[in-house]
Write an enzyme that holds these catalytic residues in place. Structure first.
Site, PDB file in Angstrom:
ATOM      1  N   LYS A 141       0.000   4.298  -0.190  1.00 36.40           N
ATOM      2  CA  LYS A 141      -0.649   5.462   0.421  1.00 36.40           C
ATOM      3  C   LYS A 141      -0.466   6.677  -0.505  1.00 36.40           C
ATOM      4  O   LYS A 141      -0.490   6.528  -1.725  1.00 36.40           O
ATOM      5  CB  LYS A 141      -0.125   5.680   1.836  1.00 36.40           C
ATOM      6  CG  LYS A 141      -0.268   4.415   2.690  1.00 36.40           C
ATOM      7  CD  LYS A 141       0.029   4.636   4.144  1.00 36.40           C
ATOM      8  CE  LYS A 141      -0.145   3.323   4.898  1.00 36.40           C
ATOM      9  NZ  LYS A 141       0.037   3.489   6.365  1.00 36.40           N
ATOM     10  N   GLY A 192       2.899   1.735  11.513  1.00 33.37           N
ATOM     11  CA  GLY A 192       3.869   2.820  11.524  1.00 33.37           C
ATOM     12  C   GLY A 192       4.594   3.013  12.840  1.00 33.37           C
ATOM     13  O   GLY A 192       5.387   3.948  12.982  1.00 33.37           O
ATOM     14  N   ASN A 202       0.853  -1.186   0.000  1.00 39.84           N
ATOM     15  CA  ASN A 202       0.000   0.000   0.000  1.00 39.84           C
ATOM     16  C   ASN A 202       0.889   1.236   0.000  1.00 39.84           C
ATOM     17  O   ASN A 202       1.506   1.569   1.009  1.00 39.84           O
ATOM     18  CB  ASN A 202      -0.901  -0.014   1.237  1.00 39.84           C
ATOM     19  CG  ASN A 202      -1.755   1.239   1.344  1.00 39.84           C
ATOM     20  OD1 ASN A 202      -1.923   1.983   0.379  1.00 39.84           O
ATOM     21  ND2 ASN A 202      -2.298   1.476   2.528  1.00 39.84           N
ATOM     22  N   GLU A 243      -5.132  -5.354  10.552  1.00 37.68           N
ATOM     23  CA  GLU A 243      -4.142  -4.309  10.810  1.00 37.68           C
ATOM     24  C   GLU A 243      -4.393  -3.703  12.189  1.00 37.68           C
ATOM     25  O   GLU A 243      -5.253  -2.829  12.326  1.00 37.68           O
ATOM     26  CB  GLU A 243      -4.235  -3.213   9.750  1.00 37.68           C
ATOM     27  CG  GLU A 243      -3.768  -3.637   8.382  1.00 37.68           C
ATOM     28  CD  GLU A 243      -3.438  -2.440   7.503  1.00 37.68           C
ATOM     29  OE1 GLU A 243      -2.324  -2.380   6.987  1.00 37.68           O
ATOM     30  OE2 GLU A 243      -4.309  -1.566   7.373  1.00 37.68           O
ATOM     31  N   HIS A 297      -9.503   0.824   5.300  1.00 35.94           N
ATOM     32  CA  HIS A 297      -8.202   1.021   5.951  1.00 35.94           C
ATOM     33  C   HIS A 297      -8.374   1.938   7.159  1.00 35.94           C
ATOM     34  O   HIS A 297      -9.222   2.836   7.165  1.00 35.94           O
ATOM     35  CB  HIS A 297      -7.211   1.636   4.953  1.00 35.94           C
ATOM     36  CG  HIS A 297      -5.799   1.637   5.442  1.00 35.94           C
ATOM     37  ND1 HIS A 297      -5.316   2.594   6.316  1.00 35.94           N
ATOM     38  CD2 HIS A 297      -4.764   0.789   5.195  1.00 35.94           C
ATOM     39  CE1 HIS A 297      -4.047   2.338   6.583  1.00 35.94           C
ATOM     40  NE2 HIS A 297      -3.686   1.259   5.919  1.00 35.94           N
ATOM     41  N   GLU A 330      -6.807   4.385   8.194  1.00 36.02           N
ATOM     42  CA  GLU A 330      -6.671   5.814   7.905  1.00 36.02           C
ATOM     43  C   GLU A 330      -7.960   6.386   7.311  1.00 36.02           C
ATOM     44  O   GLU A 330      -8.312   7.543   7.558  1.00 36.02           O
ATOM     45  CB  GLU A 330      -5.469   6.055   6.990  1.00 36.02           C
ATOM     46  CG  GLU A 330      -4.146   5.795   7.704  1.00 36.02           C
ATOM     47  CD  GLU A 330      -2.977   5.576   6.752  1.00 36.02           C
ATOM     48  OE1 GLU A 330      -3.153   5.721   5.530  1.00 36.02           O
ATOM     49  OE2 GLU A 330      -1.889   5.238   7.258  1.00 36.02           O
ATOM     50  N   SER A 334       3.696  -2.559  10.589  1.00 38.17           N
ATOM     51  CA  SER A 334       5.148  -2.619  10.810  1.00 38.17           C
ATOM     52  C   SER A 334       5.754  -3.920  10.296  1.00 38.17           C
ATOM     53  O   SER A 334       6.638  -4.511  10.927  1.00 38.17           O
ATOM     54  CB  SER A 334       5.473  -2.418  12.295  1.00 38.17           C
ATOM     55  OG  SER A 334       5.073  -1.118  12.726  1.00 38.17           O
TER      56      SER A 334
END
Length: 262
Positions: free
Chosen positions: A14, A180, A12, A174, A104, A106, A220
């Protein structure tokens, strides 16, 4: 039912790389994997560029007959109309996209997407022949309050509601607290949630669908920890974020079977 599932390593991107950078990246990634004699039938590779890159990626993949799959990072629940800024599944299908990421963390956090929004997008993707990569996961607060698996399981139940028994989907677990952060979940944690998610697929769709559905881990992921996840029976690949923008690192993740002897 026991079924051999082809592992999927998905990158991904992003909001990174313009269309010219995307062309160079995909060419270099393909060269790297071909030089390493990667067998795409044993580990599938997919990338998820920004919308503006997809036409360029399609042209390159088609012209050079690359075995790298690609998809979009989101899709609209609507086919067409007065929905400024949204992208229809019909448009993505015309670009020969295979996958689309839906739900996702985000999108859920930054754009307020609800479980019902995710469910509507999943149906739209399937309508247009796209395979939804359904993202589920919990925050650190969720984990502490509800325990492991509870939130991802609830999210997936809503996303799968009303689908046909043979629906082709991918599920990506996730944990938001790992994305991250540099601190991945343990393989054992991923396996526990993966098994719970597979049970949801069996209950919501069918036993055959549960046996066929690939469940990815994301958060990660790097070449140094991918092998541990891939040893788990209910982890069938990874949704890779930052590391997917590093060609050498992403190629090493794809080739986990070679460099760690799995």
């Amino acid at each position: 039912m026991v079924l051999k599932r082809t592992p999927l390593i998905a990158g991904n991107w992003k909001m990174n790389l313009d269309h010219l950078q995307a062309i160079a990246f995909v060419q270099k990634l393909a060269w790297s994997l071909n030089d390493a004699k990667h067998d795409f039938s044993t580990v599938e590779v997919a990338i998820f560029p920004p919308f503006t890159d997809l036409r360029s990626v399609q042209t390159l993949v088609s012209a050079d007959k690359l075995e790298i799959a690609y998809g979009a990072q989101d899709v609209s629940a609507h086919d067409s109309g007065a929905y400024t800024g949204e992208i229809s599944g019909q448009f993505l299908a015309q670009l020969d996209a295979k996958y689309v990421i839906i739900g996702h963390s985000e999108r859920r956090t930054l754009h307020g997407e609800t479980d019902d929004d995710v469910a509507a997008k999943v149906k739209a993707a399937i309508k247009h022949g796209l395979v939804p990569v359904i993202c589920v996961g919990e925050t650190a607060e969720d984990l502490e309050k509800h325990g492991q698996s509870a939130v991802p399981v609830a999210q997936l139940k809503v996303a799968l509601d009303g689908l046909k028994a043979d629906a082709d989907v991918v599920v990506a677990y996730e944990p938001v607290w790992a994305i991250g952060s540099g601190q991945a979940a343990t393989p054992e944690q991923a396996e526990t949630v993966g098994a719970a998610l597979r049970a949801v697929v069996a209950e919501s769709l069918s036993a055959d669908a549960a046996a066929a559905t690939r469940i990815l881990y994301g958060g990660s992921v790097k070449s140094g920890n991918i092998a541990g996840f891939m040893r788990e029976p209910n982890v069938d690949g990874a949704l890779v974020g930052g590391a997917s923008l590093d060609i050498a690192e992403f190629a090493a993740i794809v080739r986990y079977q070679k460099h760690v002897g799995v």
